[in-house]
Scaffold this motif. Structure first.
Motif, short mmCIF file in Angstrom:
data_model
loop_
_atom_site.label_atom_id
_atom_site.label_comp_id
_atom_site.label_asym_id
_atom_site.label_seq_id
_atom_site.Cartn_x
_atom_site.Cartn_y
_atom_site.Cartn_z
N ILE A 140 0.84 -1.20 0.00
CA ILE A 140 0.00 0.00 0.00
C ILE A 140 0.87 1.25 0.00
CG2 ILE A 140 -1.65 1.34 1.37
CD1 ILE A 140 -2.90 -1.31 2.27
N GLY A 141 1.92 1.24 0.82
CA GLY A 141 2.81 2.40 0.88
C GLY A 141 3.49 2.67 -0.46
N LEU A 142 3.97 1.59 -1.09
CA LEU A 142 4.62 1.76 -2.39
C LEU A 142 3.64 2.24 -3.45
CD1 LEU A 142 6.94 -1.40 -2.46
CD2 LEU A 142 7.64 1.00 -2.28
N TYR A 143 2.42 1.72 -3.41
CA TYR A 143 1.43 2.15 -4.40
C TYR A 143 1.10 3.64 -4.23
CZ TYR A 143 -2.94 2.64 -6.96
OH TYR A 143 -3.91 3.08 -7.81
N VAL A 144 0.90 4.06 -2.96
CA VAL A 144 0.59 5.47 -2.72
C VAL A 144 1.75 6.36 -3.16
CG1 VAL A 144 0.16 7.18 -0.91
CG2 VAL A 144 -1.03 4.97 -0.84
N PHE A 145 2.96 5.95 -2.90
CA PHE A 145 4.12 6.76 -3.26
C PHE A 145 4.24 6.92 -4.77
CE2 PHE A 145 8.64 6.88 -4.46
CZ PHE A 145 8.98 8.09 -3.89
N PHE A 146 4.20 5.79 -5.47
CA PHE A 146 4.37 5.86 -6.93
C PHE A 146 3.14 6.45 -7.64
CE2 PHE A 146 7.64 2.68 -5.92
CZ PHE A 146 8.71 3.22 -6.61
N SER A 147 1.96 6.26 -7.08
CA SER A 147 0.77 6.90 -7.66
C SER A 147 0.85 8.42 -7.52
CB SER A 147 -0.50 6.39 -6.97
OG SER A 147 -0.71 5.02 -7.25
N SER A 148 1.32 8.88 -6.36
CA SER A 148 1.49 10.33 -6.19
C SER A 148 2.53 10.88 -7.15
CB SER A 148 1.87 10.64 -4.74
OG SER A 148 3.13 10.06 -4.42
N MET A 149 3.59 10.10 -7.41
CA MET A 149 4.58 10.51 -8.41
C MET A 149 3.93 10.65 -9.78
SD MET A 149 8.03 8.37 -7.48
CE MET A 149 8.74 8.90 -9.05
N ARG A 150 3.07 9.69 -10.11
CA ARG A 150 2.39 9.73 -11.40
C ARG A 150 1.46 10.94 -11.50
NH1 ARG A 150 -1.97 5.25 -13.70
NH2 ARG A 150 -2.64 6.47 -15.50
N PHE A 151 0.71 11.19 -10.41
CA PHE A 151 -0.21 12.33 -10.43
C PHE A 151 0.54 13.65 -10.58
CE2 PHE A 151 -3.26 9.59 -7.76
CZ PHE A 151 -3.80 9.04 -8.90
N ARG A 152 1.67 13.78 -9.88
CA ARG A 152 2.46 15.00 -10.00
C ARG A 152 3.01 15.17 -11.43
NH1 ARG A 152 4.32 13.49 -4.77
NH2 ARG A 152 6.19 12.56 -5.68
N ARG A 153 3.46 14.04 -12.00
CA ARG A 153 3.98 14.10 -13.36
C ARG A 153 2.88 14.50 -14.34
NH1 ARG A 153 5.41 8.47 -15.99
NH2 ARG A 153 3.13 8.45 -15.89
N GLU A 154 1.69 13.92 -14.20
CA GLU A 154 0.59 14.27 -15.10
C GLU A 154 0.14 15.71 -14.89
OE1 GLU A 154 -2.42 11.38 -14.36
OE2 GLU A 154 -1.46 9.81 -15.57
N ALA A 155 0.16 16.16 -13.61
CA ALA A 155 -0.20 17.56 -13.36
C ALA A 155 0.81 18.50 -13.98
CB ALA A 155 -0.30 17.79 -11.85
N ARG A 156 2.09 18.13 -13.90
CA ARG A 156 3.12 18.97 -14.51
C ARG A 156 2.95 19.01 -16.03
NH1 ARG A 156 6.91 16.38 -12.73
NH2 ARG A 156 7.59 15.22 -14.57
N ARG A 157 2.69 17.86 -16.62
CA ARG A 157 2.49 17.82 -18.06
C ARG A 157 1.25 18.62 -18.47
NH1 ARG A 157 3.65 11.44 -19.52
NH2 ARG A 157 5.93 11.50 -19.22
N GLU A 158 0.18 18.52 -17.67
CA GLU A 158 -1.02 19.27 -17.97
C GLU A 158 -0.76 20.76 -17.87
OE1 GLU A 158 -4.93 19.77 -19.16
OE2 GLU A 158 -3.71 17.94 -19.08
N ALA A 159 0.03 21.16 -16.86
CA ALA A 159 0.37 22.57 -16.72
C ALA A 159 1.20 23.05 -17.91
CB ALA A 159 1.11 22.81 -15.41
N GLU A 160 2.15 22.21 -18.33
CA GLU A 160 2.97 22.59 -19.49
C GLU A 160 2.10 22.69 -20.75
OE1 GLU A 160 5.92 19.59 -19.66
OE2 GLU A 160 7.13 20.41 -18.01
#
Length: 406
Positions: A140-160
């Protein structure tokens, strides 16, 4: 993968591939109950998965591949006996990759299924509650960590992407602003030209009205003044009558000048046959020219104002020209119409034989006819004289009048 450089594209494959290879070597270097060939095969399948999955476009196919790997890993876990480290590592690796590759909701469901499968396998192999709880917590911890990384990456791409869209829109707005400025300048220039044209057209109209109306009246004055010396010798009463007529015409000229200058619009007296008969009566009384009016072919005497004015002005100018230039004793006007047109024919018995010079008067007559949508022609009459033929549309004019009334 769209918009990524080739180096970044291969980097995203090489890093997980190296992780798989290094862990495979580590697990093979320690004796275990699991078959080394099976272990190497499972890791090889995962390695192939890393290089194939980026090219799979369909979500359903990607999910099917993830489920197939999960079943293969569970099979490997079941046959590996007490040595479960390699299988657990592959389950966690698959979960992390699903967090990046599958859609967010689908990756959450897939992770929940992986955790549930882990609980069942650990329970079936006699795992303690502490072991089960620690495994679940890690996943669960690993999933939350890597999912948050994915969300941040997608948010950054959306902002760009939004920033790029805003920059593109800003450029388009600047271009549109320049186009609007250009159109505004052109519109101002067109407005100035339109105003100049309107002024010129109004000047031409006033000049034509002065020529048609005042010129006609002054011609009558000149004719009567020329005959005045002879009348004075013959009859005092006739001379007084001529003087009164001249004064009356002069006053009418003055009134006409005021009317044109102040732009009082069309005269209501220039409407229908009554105005034409009044004009003919004035001409006969002031000039001695006999003018006949034939309306036998006329089925309708109610005309639109612009048609009435056009006929009045053209007949007025035609009679003025006959008095000035034709040396005629008789003129005739014939008016007729059909369903769509009104026809006027003016003839005289003057000296015209075929050589016609277009001056201001004749040109103004043609312009009046064409402005009303009609036509005006000149031809010779045998043995001598001039024929003027006017044709004006009635149907179009009536329609335009109805549109103006609306």
């Amino acid at each position: 993968m769209n918009g990524q450089t080739p180096a970044r594209h291969y980097y995203k494959k090489l890093v997980p591939s190296l992780i798989l290879i290094l862990n495979c070597i580590q697990f093979l270097s320690h004796p275990a109950k699991a078959d080394p060939i099976l272990l190497a095969f499972v890791f090889a399948v995962y390695l192939a998965f890393i290089w194939i999955i980026p090219y799979v476009v369909s979500t359903a196919v990607s999910l099917s591949i993830f489920i197939g790997l999960w079943l293969l890993t569970d099979f490997f876990w079941a046959v590996s006996g007490q040595e479960q480290g390699a299988a657990y590592f592959l389950i966690v690796f698959l979960m992390i990759y699903a967090a990046f590759r599958l859609p967010s909701r689908l990756s959450l469901i897939f992770t929940a299924c992986l955790i549930g499968g882990n609980i069942l396998l650990l329970s079936s192999q006699g795992g303690s509650l502490n072991t089960i709880f620690s495994n679940i917590s890690i996943m669960i911890g690993l999933y939350v960590f890597f999912s948050s990384m994915r969300f941040r990456r997608e948010a950054r791409r959306e902002a760009e992407r939004n920033h790029a869209e805003l920059a593109k829109m800003h450029v388009q707005l600047e271009h549109a602003h320049k186009e609007l400025q250009k159109a505004h300048a052109e519109l101002q220039e067109a407005s100035v030209l339109s105003l100049r044209y309107a002024v010129l057209e109004e000047r031409t109209r006033i000049a034509r009205d002065i020529h048609d109306s005042i010129g006609h009246e002054l011609t009558s004055v000149i004719v009567q003044l020329q005959s005045l010396p002879y009348i004075l010798k013959s009859s005092k009463e006739d001379s007084e009558k001529v003087i009164q007529n001249v004064l009356s015409v002069a006053r009418e000229c003055l009134q006409e000048v005021r009317s044109v200058v102040h732009q009082m619009g069309r005269s209501e007296s220039m409407v229908g046959l009554t105005a034409l008969r009044g004009l003919i009566h004035q001409v006969e009384e002031r000039s001695g020219l006999h003018v006949s009016l034939d309306t036998a072919g006329l089925s309708e005497e109610s005309w639109p104002p612009n048609v009435s004015e056009t006929i009045y002005r053209i007949l007025q100018e035609a009679l003025t020209n006959i008095i000035r230039h034709a040396d005629a004793s008789h003129a005739a006007a014939v008016i007729s119409n059909d369903k769509s047109h009104l026809y006027v024919t003016i003839t005289d018995d003057g000296q015209f034989t075929g050589s016609l010079t277009y001056g201001f008067g004749l040109t103004g007559m043609k312009e009046r006819a064409e402005k009303a949508g009609g036509s005006l022609t000149f031809s010779a009459v045998q043995p001598s004289g001039l024929k003027i033929e006017l044709s004006l549309p009635l149907m179009t004019t009536h329609k335009e009048q109805k549109d103006e009334q609306k």
